[in-house]
Design a protein around this motif. Sequence first.
Motif, PDB file in Angstrom:
ATOM      1  N   ILE A   1       3.002  -3.538  -2.955  1.00  0.00           N
ATOM      2  CA  ILE A   1       2.799  -4.711  -2.107  1.00  0.00           C
ATOM      3  C   ILE A   1       1.499  -4.479  -1.355  1.00  0.00           C
ATOM      4  O   ILE A   1       1.304  -3.441  -0.714  1.00  0.00           O
ATOM      5  N   PHE A   2       0.602  -5.458  -1.473  1.00  0.00           N
ATOM      6  CA  PHE A   2      -0.686  -5.398  -0.792  1.00  0.00           C
ATOM      7  C   PHE A   2      -0.679  -6.414   0.338  1.00  0.00           C
ATOM      8  O   PHE A   2      -0.388  -7.593   0.106  1.00  0.00           O
ATOM      9  N   GLY A   3      -1.005  -5.980   1.545  1.00  0.00           N
ATOM     10  CA  GLY A   3      -1.165  -6.875   2.677  1.00  0.00           C
ATOM     11  C   GLY A   3      -2.652  -7.058   2.944  1.00  0.00           C
ATOM     12  O   GLY A   3      -3.404  -6.086   2.959  1.00  0.00           O
ATOM     13  N   PHE A   4      -3.069  -8.307   3.120  1.00  0.00           N
ATOM     14  CA  PHE A   4      -4.485  -8.619   3.290  1.00  0.00           C
ATOM     15  C   PHE A   4      -4.740  -9.360   4.592  1.00  0.00           C
ATOM     16  O   PHE A   4      -4.124 -10.396   4.836  1.00  0.00           O
ATOM     17  N   PRO A   5      -5.676  -8.900   5.423  1.00  0.00           N
ATOM     18  CA  PRO A   5      -6.167  -9.773   6.481  1.00  0.00           C
ATOM     19  C   PRO A   5      -7.125 -10.801   5.854  1.00  0.00           C
ATOM     20  O   PRO A   5      -7.625 -10.601   4.740  1.00  0.00           O
ATOM     21  N   THR A   6      -7.389 -11.874   6.553  1.00  0.00           N
ATOM     22  CA  THR A   6      -8.294 -12.913   6.052  1.00  0.00           C
ATOM     23  C   THR A   6      -9.636 -12.311   5.631  1.00  0.00           C
ATOM     24  O   THR A   6     -10.175 -11.446   6.318  1.00  0.00           O
ATOM     25  N   PHE A   7     -10.146 -12.771   4.498  1.00  0.00           N
ATOM     26  CA  PHE A   7     -11.439 -12.395   3.910  1.00  0.00           C
ATOM     27  C   PHE A   7     -11.472 -10.995   3.300  1.00  0.00           C
ATOM     28  O   PHE A   7     -12.508 -10.568   2.809  1.00  0.00           O
ATOM     29  N   SER A   8     -10.386 -10.260   3.317  1.00  0.00           N
ATOM     30  CA  SER A   8     -10.411  -8.953   2.671  1.00  0.00           C
ATOM     31  C   SER A   8     -10.378  -9.132   1.155  1.00  0.00           C
ATOM     32  O   SER A   8      -9.956 -10.164   0.638  1.00  0.00           O
ATOM     33  N   VAL A   9     -10.838  -8.099   0.452  1.00  0.00           N
ATOM     34  CA  VAL A   9     -11.063  -8.212  -0.992  1.00  0.00           C
ATOM     35  C   VAL A   9     -10.531  -6.980  -1.715  1.00  0.00           C
ATOM     36  O   VAL A   9     -10.680  -5.862  -1.222  1.00  0.00           O
ATOM     37  N   ILE A  10      -9.928  -7.198  -2.872  1.00  0.00           N
ATOM     38  CA  ILE A  10      -9.749  -6.125  -3.854  1.00  0.00           C
ATOM     39  C   ILE A  10     -10.845  -6.386  -4.872  1.00  0.00           C
ATOM     40  O   ILE A  10     -10.884  -7.445  -5.495  1.00  0.00           O
ATOM     41  N   PRO A  11     -11.796  -5.453  -5.029  1.00  0.00           N
ATOM     42  CA  PRO A  11     -12.956  -5.713  -5.891  1.00  0.00           C
ATOM     43  C   PRO A  11     -12.581  -5.825  -7.365  1.00  0.00           C
ATOM     44  O   PRO A  11     -11.473  -5.492  -7.778  1.00  0.00           O
ATOM     45  N   LEU A  12     -13.549  -6.283  -8.154  1.00  0.00           N
ATOM     46  CA  LEU A  12     -13.369  -6.524  -9.577  1.00  0.00           C
ATOM     47  C   LEU A  12     -12.911  -5.247 -10.294  1.00  0.00           C
ATOM     48  O   LEU A  12     -13.590  -4.224 -10.238  1.00  0.00           O
ATOM     49  N   LEU A  13     -11.731  -5.316 -10.907  1.00  0.00           N
ATOM     50  CA  LEU A  13     -11.174  -4.166 -11.621  1.00  0.00           C
ATOM     51  C   LEU A  13     -10.334  -4.636 -12.786  1.00  0.00           C
ATOM     52  O   LEU A  13     -10.041  -5.816 -12.926  1.00  0.00           O
ATOM     53  N   ASP A  14      -9.949  -3.692 -13.632  1.00  0.00           N
ATOM     54  CA  ASP A  14      -9.084  -4.012 -14.770  1.00  0.00           C
ATOM     55  C   ASP A  14      -7.826  -3.159 -14.716  1.00  0.00           C
ATOM     56  O   ASP A  14      -7.706  -2.255 -13.893  1.00  0.00           O
ATOM     57  N   HIS A  15      -6.891  -3.488 -15.599  1.00  0.00           N
ATOM     58  CA  HIS A  15      -5.658  -2.715 -15.790  1.00  0.00           C
ATOM     59  C   HIS A  15      -5.495  -2.524 -17.292  1.00  0.00           C
ATOM     60  O   HIS A  15      -4.726  -3.237 -17.939  1.00  0.00           O
ATOM     61  N   PRO A  16      -6.235  -1.578 -17.895  1.00  0.00           N
ATOM     62  CA  PRO A  16      -6.225  -1.433 -19.354  1.00  0.00           C
ATOM     63  C   PRO A  16      -4.849  -1.067 -19.896  1.00  0.00           C
ATOM     64  O   PRO A  16      -4.179  -0.183 -19.375  1.00  0.00           O
ATOM     65  N   GLY A  17      -4.421  -1.809 -20.912  1.00  0.00           N
ATOM     66  CA  GLY A  17      -3.147  -1.529 -21.564  1.00  0.00           C
ATOM     67  C   GLY A  17      -1.930  -1.889 -20.735  1.00  0.00           C
ATOM     68  O   GLY A  17      -0.817  -1.532 -21.093  1.00  0.00           O
ATOM     69  N   MET A  18      -2.126  -2.605 -19.635  1.00  0.00           N
ATOM     70  CA  MET A  18      -1.012  -2.937 -18.744  1.00  0.00           C
ATOM     71  C   MET A  18      -0.853  -4.448 -18.611  1.00  0.00           C
ATOM     72  O   MET A  18      -1.825  -5.189 -18.674  1.00  0.00           O
ATOM     73  N   THR A  19       0.372  -4.874 -18.414  1.00  0.00           N
ATOM     74  CA  THR A  19       0.674  -6.247 -18.031  1.00  0.00           C
ATOM     75  C   THR A  19       0.976  -6.223 -16.543  1.00  0.00           C
ATOM     76  O   THR A  19       1.699  -5.343 -16.071  1.00  0.00           O
ATOM     77  N   VAL A  20       0.397  -7.181 -15.813  1.00  0.00           N
ATOM     78  CA  VAL A  20       0.555  -7.202 -14.356  1.00  0.00           C
ATOM     79  C   VAL A  20       1.169  -8.540 -13.942  1.00  0.00           C
ATOM     80  O   VAL A  20       0.644  -9.601 -14.266  1.00  0.00           O
ATOM     81  N   PHE A  21       2.278  -8.462 -13.238  1.00  0.00           N
ATOM     82  CA  PHE A  21       2.933  -9.629 -12.660  1.00  0.00           C
ATOM     83  C   PHE A  21       2.583  -9.645 -11.182  1.00  0.00           C
ATOM     84  O   PHE A  21       2.817  -8.653 -10.480  1.00  0.00           O
ATOM     85  N   SER A  22       2.032 -10.755 -10.697  1.00  0.00           N
ATOM     86  CA  SER A  22       1.631 -10.865  -9.297  1.00  0.00           C
ATOM     87  C   SER A  22       2.308 -12.074  -8.668  1.00  0.00           C
ATOM     88  O   SER A  22       2.343 -13.155  -9.256  1.00  0.00           O
ATOM     89  N   LYS A  23       2.796 -11.888  -7.455  1.00  0.00           N
ATOM     90  CA  LYS A  23       3.476 -12.954  -6.723  1.00  0.00           C
ATOM     91  C   LYS A  23       2.970 -12.952  -5.289  1.00  0.00           C
ATOM     92  O   LYS A  23       3.068 -11.924  -4.593  1.00  0.00           O
ATOM     93  N   VAL A  24       2.392 -14.079  -4.851  1.00  0.00           N
ATOM     94  CA  VAL A  24       1.969 -14.204  -3.462  1.00  0.00           C
ATOM     95  C   VAL A  24       3.221 -14.425  -2.627  1.00  0.00           C
ATOM     96  O   VAL A  24       3.974 -15.375  -2.851  1.00  0.00           O
ATOM     97  N   LEU A  25       3.462 -13.520  -1.690  1.00  0.00           N
ATOM     98  CA  LEU A  25       4.674 -13.578  -0.870  1.00  0.00           C
ATOM     99  C   LEU A  25       4.500 -14.504   0.336  1.00  0.00           C
ATOM    100  O   LEU A  25       5.436 -15.198   0.729  1.00  0.00           O
ATOM    101  N   TYR A  26       3.316 -14.477   0.948  1.00  0.00           N
ATOM    102  CA  TYR A  26       2.986 -15.429   2.006  1.00  0.00           C
ATOM    103  C   TYR A  26       1.480 -15.552   2.089  1.00  0.00           C
ATOM    104  O   TYR A  26       0.737 -14.670   1.636  1.00  0.00           O
TER     105      TYR A  26
END
Length: 136
Positions: A5-30
């Motif tokens: 679970i990633f918590g973000f303040p406004t304007f914060s960023v996770i930079p451009l990245l990949d997940h090789p060989g992985m499937t990623v399920f993402s759900k915005v909680l709020y």
Amino acid sequence: MQMCIFGFPTFSVIPLLDHPGMTVFSKVLYGSLHVRAYDWVEPPRKARNQITFQGNMGKLMKFPSNTVRLAKLAVDKVLTAPCGTSILYPGNGGNLHYFTAVTPCAVLDILTPPCREDAGRKCTYYRNYLYSAFGK
């Protein structure tokens, strides 16, 4: 499987990245999150020689040909909770991606199989350049 679970303040960023060989399920909680995601252009198209172009601030930038690869935009949208689950597949759907918080928000990520460097599933970070920056 790996859950985060990633918590973000406004304007914060996770930079451009990949997940090789992985499937990623993402759900915005709020909150709201801008997602921009890319798929690699297949087959890979790399420059034959070193590439030079004028980057930000007028600086000339050089890249060896093996460090530049073309990707196409797959997703460019803002997700606001409540919303559906986003899925990034190993080869399509935007496995190469970055997040920017539009408002304070939290995201649940489930990765399968999990990140594991010794199994070839190490995330790599990238820089994003417009295709037009490279000229012809």
